[in-house]
Enzyme design. Structure first.
Site, PDB file in Angstrom:
ATOM      1  N   LYS A 179      47.983  38.481  31.706  1.00  0.00           N
ATOM      2  CA  LYS A 179      47.163  37.308  31.343  1.00  0.00           C
ATOM      3  C   LYS A 179      46.400  36.943  32.615  1.00  0.00           C
ATOM      4  O   LYS A 179      46.996  36.524  33.609  1.00  0.00           O
ATOM      5  CB  LYS A 179      48.072  36.153  30.890  1.00  0.00           C
ATOM      6  CG  LYS A 179      47.416  35.174  29.947  1.00  0.00           C
ATOM      7  CD  LYS A 179      46.363  34.303  30.596  1.00  0.00           C
ATOM      8  CE  LYS A 179      46.981  33.150  31.351  1.00  0.00           C
ATOM      9  NZ  LYS A 179      45.996  32.312  32.061  1.00  0.00           N
ATOM     10  N   GLY A 236      53.891  31.642  39.991  1.00  0.00           N
ATOM     11  CA  GLY A 236      53.072  30.440  39.915  1.00  0.00           C
ATOM     12  C   GLY A 236      53.909  29.189  40.032  1.00  0.00           C
ATOM     13  O   GLY A 236      54.978  29.193  40.654  1.00  0.00           O
ATOM     14  N   SER A 237      53.423  28.137  39.384  1.00  0.00           N
ATOM     15  CA  SER A 237      54.027  26.814  39.545  1.00  0.00           C
ATOM     16  C   SER A 237      55.323  26.681  38.754  1.00  0.00           C
ATOM     17  O   SER A 237      55.558  27.404  37.779  1.00  0.00           O
ATOM     18  CB  SER A 237      53.042  25.757  39.061  1.00  0.00           C
ATOM     19  OG  SER A 237      52.808  25.935  37.684  1.00  0.00           O
ATOM     20  N   GLY A 240      54.449  25.773  35.112  1.00  0.00           N
ATOM     21  CA  GLY A 240      54.008  26.907  34.292  1.00  0.00           C
ATOM     22  C   GLY A 240      55.170  27.846  33.960  1.00  0.00           C
ATOM     23  O   GLY A 240      55.367  28.240  32.806  1.00  0.00           O
ATOM     24  N   GLY A 241      55.961  28.188  34.967  1.00  0.00           N
ATOM     25  CA  GLY A 241      57.067  29.141  34.768  1.00  0.00           C
ATOM     26  C   GLY A 241      58.106  28.616  33.792  1.00  0.00           C
ATOM     27  O   GLY A 241      58.573  29.344  32.905  1.00  0.00           O
ATOM     28  N   GLU A 260      58.809  33.716  39.599  1.00  0.00           N
ATOM     29  CA  GLU A 260      58.835  33.457  41.047  1.00  0.00           C
ATOM     30  C   GLU A 260      58.021  32.196  41.242  1.00  0.00           C
ATOM     31  O   GLU A 260      56.814  32.182  41.020  1.00  0.00           O
ATOM     32  CB  GLU A 260      58.168  34.619  41.800  1.00  0.00           C
ATOM     33  CG  GLU A 260      58.946  35.902  41.761  1.00  0.00           C
ATOM     34  CD  GLU A 260      60.150  35.873  42.696  1.00  0.00           C
ATOM     35  OE1 GLU A 260      60.177  35.060  43.635  1.00  0.00           O
ATOM     36  OE2 GLU A 260      61.081  36.663  42.464  1.00  0.00           O
ATOM     37  N   CYS A 297      53.548  30.377  48.925  1.00  0.00           N
ATOM     38  CA  CYS A 297      54.864  29.981  48.406  1.00  0.00           C
ATOM     39  C   CYS A 297      55.909  30.007  49.513  1.00  0.00           C
ATOM     40  O   CYS A 297      56.983  29.437  49.378  1.00  0.00           O
ATOM     41  CB  CYS A 297      55.283  30.916  47.278  1.00  0.00           C
ATOM     42  SG  CYS A 297      55.231  32.643  47.760  1.00  0.00           S
ATOM     43  N   GLU A 386      58.408  21.035  46.900  1.00  0.00           N
ATOM     44  CA  GLU A 386      57.178  21.642  47.418  1.00  0.00           C
ATOM     45  C   GLU A 386      55.948  20.755  47.202  1.00  0.00           C
ATOM     46  O   GLU A 386      55.737  20.225  46.111  1.00  0.00           O
ATOM     47  CB  GLU A 386      56.936  22.982  46.694  1.00  0.00           C
ATOM     48  CG  GLU A 386      55.646  23.693  47.138  1.00  0.00           C
ATOM     49  CD  GLU A 386      55.269  24.868  46.219  1.00  0.00           C
ATOM     50  OE1 GLU A 386      55.390  24.745  44.989  1.00  0.00           O
ATOM     51  OE2 GLU A 386      54.834  25.908  46.755  1.00  0.00           O
TER      52      GLU A 386
HETATM   53  P1  NAP Z   1      50.049  28.173  37.870  1.00  0.00           P
HETATM   54  O1  NAP Z   1      49.101  27.044  37.732  1.00  0.00           O
HETATM   55  O2  NAP Z   1      51.413  27.983  37.335  1.00  0.00           O
HETATM   56  O3  NAP Z   1      49.355  29.446  37.242  1.00  0.00           O
HETATM   57  C1  NAP Z   1      49.986  30.699  37.008  1.00  0.00           C
HETATM   58  C2  NAP Z   1      49.545  31.266  35.664  1.00  0.00           C
HETATM   59  O4  NAP Z   1      50.305  30.661  34.617  1.00  0.00           O
HETATM   60  C3  NAP Z   1      48.083  31.003  35.303  1.00  0.00           C
HETATM   61  O5  NAP Z   1      47.585  32.094  34.566  1.00  0.00           O
HETATM   62  C4  NAP Z   1      48.194  29.750  34.471  1.00  0.00           C
HETATM   63  O6  NAP Z   1      47.079  29.523  33.648  1.00  0.00           O
HETATM   64  C5  NAP Z   1      49.454  30.031  33.666  1.00  0.00           C
HETATM   65  N1  NAP Z   1      50.086  28.812  33.187  1.00  0.00           N
HETATM   66  C6  NAP Z   1      50.412  27.727  33.917  1.00  0.00           C
HETATM   67  N2  NAP Z   1      51.014  26.808  33.129  1.00  0.00           N
HETATM   68  C7  NAP Z   1      51.086  27.347  31.878  1.00  0.00           C
HETATM   69  C8  NAP Z   1      51.599  26.894  30.631  1.00  0.00           C
HETATM   70  N3  NAP Z   1      52.184  25.697  30.515  1.00  0.00           N
HETATM   71  N4  NAP Z   1      51.474  27.710  29.557  1.00  0.00           N
HETATM   72  C9  NAP Z   1      50.889  28.919  29.660  1.00  0.00           C
HETATM   73  N5  NAP Z   1      50.376  29.395  30.821  1.00  0.00           N
HETATM   74  C10 NAP Z   1      50.475  28.629  31.911  1.00  0.00           C
HETATM   75  O7  NAP Z   1      50.245  28.571  39.426  1.00  0.00           O
HETATM   76  P2  NAP Z   1      49.107  28.639  40.557  1.00  0.00           P
HETATM   77  O8  NAP Z   1      48.498  27.319  40.794  1.00  0.00           O
HETATM   78  O9  NAP Z   1      48.192  29.748  40.287  1.00  0.00           O
HETATM   79  O10 NAP Z   1      49.964  29.059  41.841  1.00  0.00           O
HETATM   80  C11 NAP Z   1      50.471  28.124  42.764  1.00  0.00           C
HETATM   81  C12 NAP Z   1      51.983  28.073  42.696  1.00  0.00           C
HETATM   82  O11 NAP Z   1      52.515  29.400  42.687  1.00  0.00           O
HETATM   83  C13 NAP Z   1      52.623  27.402  43.903  1.00  0.00           C
HETATM   84  O12 NAP Z   1      53.675  26.579  43.485  1.00  0.00           O
HETATM   85  C14 NAP Z   1      53.142  28.574  44.723  1.00  0.00           C
HETATM   86  O13 NAP Z   1      54.213  28.231  45.582  1.00  0.00           O
HETATM   87  C15 NAP Z   1      53.551  29.513  43.650  1.00  0.00           C
HETATM   88  N6  NAP Z   1      53.591  30.903  44.121  1.00  0.00           N
HETATM   89  C16 NAP Z   1      54.789  31.559  44.131  1.00  0.00           C
HETATM   90  C17 NAP Z   1      54.860  32.855  44.626  1.00  0.00           C
HETATM   91  C18 NAP Z   1      56.165  33.590  44.683  1.00  0.00           C
HETATM   92  O14 NAP Z   1      56.155  34.786  44.948  1.00  0.00           O
HETATM   93  N7  NAP Z   1      57.286  32.961  44.461  1.00  0.00           N
HETATM   94  C19 NAP Z   1      53.687  33.507  45.066  1.00  0.00           C
HETATM   95  C20 NAP Z   1      52.486  32.825  45.000  1.00  0.00           C
HETATM   96  C21 NAP Z   1      52.452  31.520  44.521  1.00  0.00           C
HETATM   97  P3  NAP Z   1      46.217  28.164  33.905  1.00  0.00           P
HETATM   98  O15 NAP Z   1      45.580  28.332  35.240  1.00  0.00           O
HETATM   99  O16 NAP Z   1      45.266  28.135  32.779  1.00  0.00           O
HETATM  100  O17 NAP Z   1      47.177  27.001  33.919  1.00  0.00           O
END
Ligand code: NAP
Length: 497
Positions: A179, A236-237, A240-241, A260, A297, A386
């Site tokens: 996605k 991601g967040s 979202g996860g 993650e 992250c 965070e």
């Molecule tokens: P995000 O907003 O959660 O986005 C990740 C993906 O999930 C996007 O495609 C997003 O689409 C989708 N998504 C989010 N909420 C959703 C929901 N409720 N239903 C369906 N799909 C959903 O994360 P981000 O802002 O890109 O990344 C930042 C976060 O990622 C930070 O917290 C960072 O620490 C973490 N991160 C973790 C790692 C690791 O390896 N642990 C690495 C990098 C980043 P939309 O954009 O349309 O919401």
């Protein structure tokens, strides 16, 4: 100017979609739309993609590790061949800088090649054979089937379309449906094109790799609910996860979501190290905290130490460096708003004192540093969550016992760093012991940012850093998430190839 299909890659082609929601990539610098109009996949598109993936799964599970390894190497080759276009577009969409993105691309192709070798070494999926009770038992690992991948905005390559989740799922012999992240749809299409060409060159089934657009969360939700899907890999967040994990659990046949997530990663600075090199540590940590506008992250969000003159000297040195750091744009308007709200929340937390606060303009943000006494932090554990961006909190303990107590009370994190000198040895043992229960990776005298890609790596950690603390998204062990054990008792080898 680059041309984009703007549609999803399904069954081996960028197919025109029905009446999906239309969106554009937004420049983080100007706030204006970038070239390319992207359209969400419809529920029919998702079903078509899942049927193709289901069919491909049946074929891929019969491929040798050598053949899968060749695919991963060819993907790396295709990405390298289109490096300039990828880096240019990723920079337009993320503003992370060409040098950083070139490095990220090298990391991505390096990871693909590492997993290619791992797949080759696993030519035999046979784990062991036992002769027991008059029977022959063979234990195998088999691919789980189609895997959905959700990447994050802050790594448009290494944790997105061609990243570790896609590479490790393919290495396991599983078809992948990504996605695309709406913050970098153009980069996603270019990377998807490279993977698609590699599949075509090696005549892999059309459903081996597919990518769908979905700015509307309903698209990702439909993918997770599809009955042919067997696992989800998410970076991601937390919001979202966990939202996707809830959906996966509510299915008639629940599936795992290897998420993650983010973390406020602890950095512990011990007294002798503080006394001998607080200026050097301030340099190193200021750089780590502000790297990529703090959008990592593995960002060093919490800095724990015993209070006293050396801690005060470190604080002064760190404030000086942060005050000199240039303000910068964040990845998206949503991330900027969340960062400013996180700072606001911290500043209004009981016991928190601001050490440095950069002015925020309409588009730019700067670093932020706060401090809190350990006793107050233990009463207000929300300071341990965070804030995604260049924000740090100093946690000041009265003594070693309190320092260890704080570490033991931290929520799970991805990584813990310890800065210590030889003379800190006894206390270092206590700290490492406490950290080992709270994080997935411990580093000594290095910053937490910068996850080395190797077979011995673990990038994960206890909840809430991830949803599965035994799994990693970096390194060769990432593959095992997408394999399932199967025991065969007296099944002739020719009947199960
Ligand atoms: P995000 O907003 O959660 O986005 C990740 C993906 O999930 C996007 O495609 C997003 O689409 C989708 N998504 C989010 N909420 C959703 C929901 N409720 N239903 C369906 N799909 C959903 O994360 P981000 O802002 O890109 O990344 C930042 C976060 O990622 C930070 O917290 C960072 O620490 C973490 N991160 C973790 C790692 C690791 O390896 N642990 C690495 C990098 C980043 P939309 O954009 O349309 O919401």
């Amino acid at each position: 100017m680059m041309d984009f299909h703007g549609t999803s890659l399904i069954g081996g082609a960028f197919v025109p979609s029905g009446a999906g929601r239309v969106y554009h990539a937004i420049s983080p610098v100007t706030g204006e739309s970038l070239p390319g109009t992207f359209v969400d996949a419809s529920s029919e598109d998702i079903d078509t993609a899942m049927q193709a993936a289901h069919q491909a799964a049946g074929e891929l599970r019969r491929y040798t590790g050598a053949r899968i390894g060749d695919l991963l190497d060819t993907i790396a080759e295709e990405l390298d061949a289109h490096a300039e276009a990828l880096v240019t577009r990723a920079n337009e969409e993320s503003h992370l800088g060409a040098a950083r993105l070139e490095g990220e691309l090298a990391r991505t192709t390096g990871q693909l090649r590492l997993l290619a070798d791992a797949a080759r070494n696993e030519t035999e999926r046979l784990r062991r054979t036992d002769h027991v009770g008059g029977s022959t038992l063979r234990l195998l690992d088999v691919p789980v089937g189609p895997v959905a991948v959700f990447g994050s905005s802050n790594f448009p390559l290494a944790f997105s379309v061609p990243g570790g989740d896609t590479a490790s799922a393919l290495a396991a012999g599983c078809p992948v449906i990504v996605k695309a992240h709406p913050a970098h749809p153009g980069t996603s299409e270019l990377a998807a094109g490279a993977i698609h060409r590699a599949c075509e060159r090696l005549a892999f089934p059309a459903g081996t790799f597919q990518m769908i657009h979905g700015v509307d969360h309903a698209t990702g939700a439909a993918l997770v609910r599809h009955p042919h899907l067997r696992a989800v890999a998410f970076t991601g967040s937390h919001r979202g996860g966990t939202a996707l994990a809830r959906l996966a659990n509510e299915r008639p046949h629940p599936i795992p979501v290897y998420a993650e997530l983010g973390a406020a990663n602890p950095v512990v600075l011990l007294s002798h190290a503080l006394a001998s090199r607080s200026e050097v540590m301030a340099d190193t940590l200021a750089e780590s905290l502000t790297l990529g506008v703090g959008q990592f992250c593995t960002n060093p969000g919490l800095m724990l130490m015993r209070q006293g003159p050396h801690a005060e000297a470190f604080e002064r040195a760190l404030v000086q460096r942060l005050a000199a750091a240039p303000e910068a744009v964040m990845l998206t308007e949503g991330i900027r708003t969340a960062y400013l709200a996180g700072i606001e929340r911290l500043t209004h937390t009981a016991g928190v004192v601001s050490c440095h606060q950069a002015d925020a303009s309409d588009t730019l943000v700067g670093p932020s540093l706060m401090k809190i006494r350990a006793a107050d932090a233990l009463d207000e554990p929300s300071v341990f969550t965070e804030v995604f961006g260049p924000a740090g909190v100093l946690v000041l303990a009265d003594d070693e016992v309190e320092l260890v107590e704080v570490i033991q009370s931290l929520p799970g994190a991805l990584v813990g760093s310890l800065f210590a000198d030889e003379a800190d040895g006894r206390e270092a043992v206590e700290v490492i012991q406490a950290l080992s229960d709270r994080v997935g990776r411990i580093v000594v005298n290095h910053v937490p940012t910068g996850v080395l890609v190797s077979a011995a790596q673990h990038h994960g950690g206890p909840y809430p850093a991830t949803l599965h603390d035994r799994e990693t998204s970096v390194g060769t062990r990432a593959i095992t998430r997408f394999l399932r054990p199967l025991a065969l008792q007296d099944v002739p080898e020719a009947w199960f190839a």
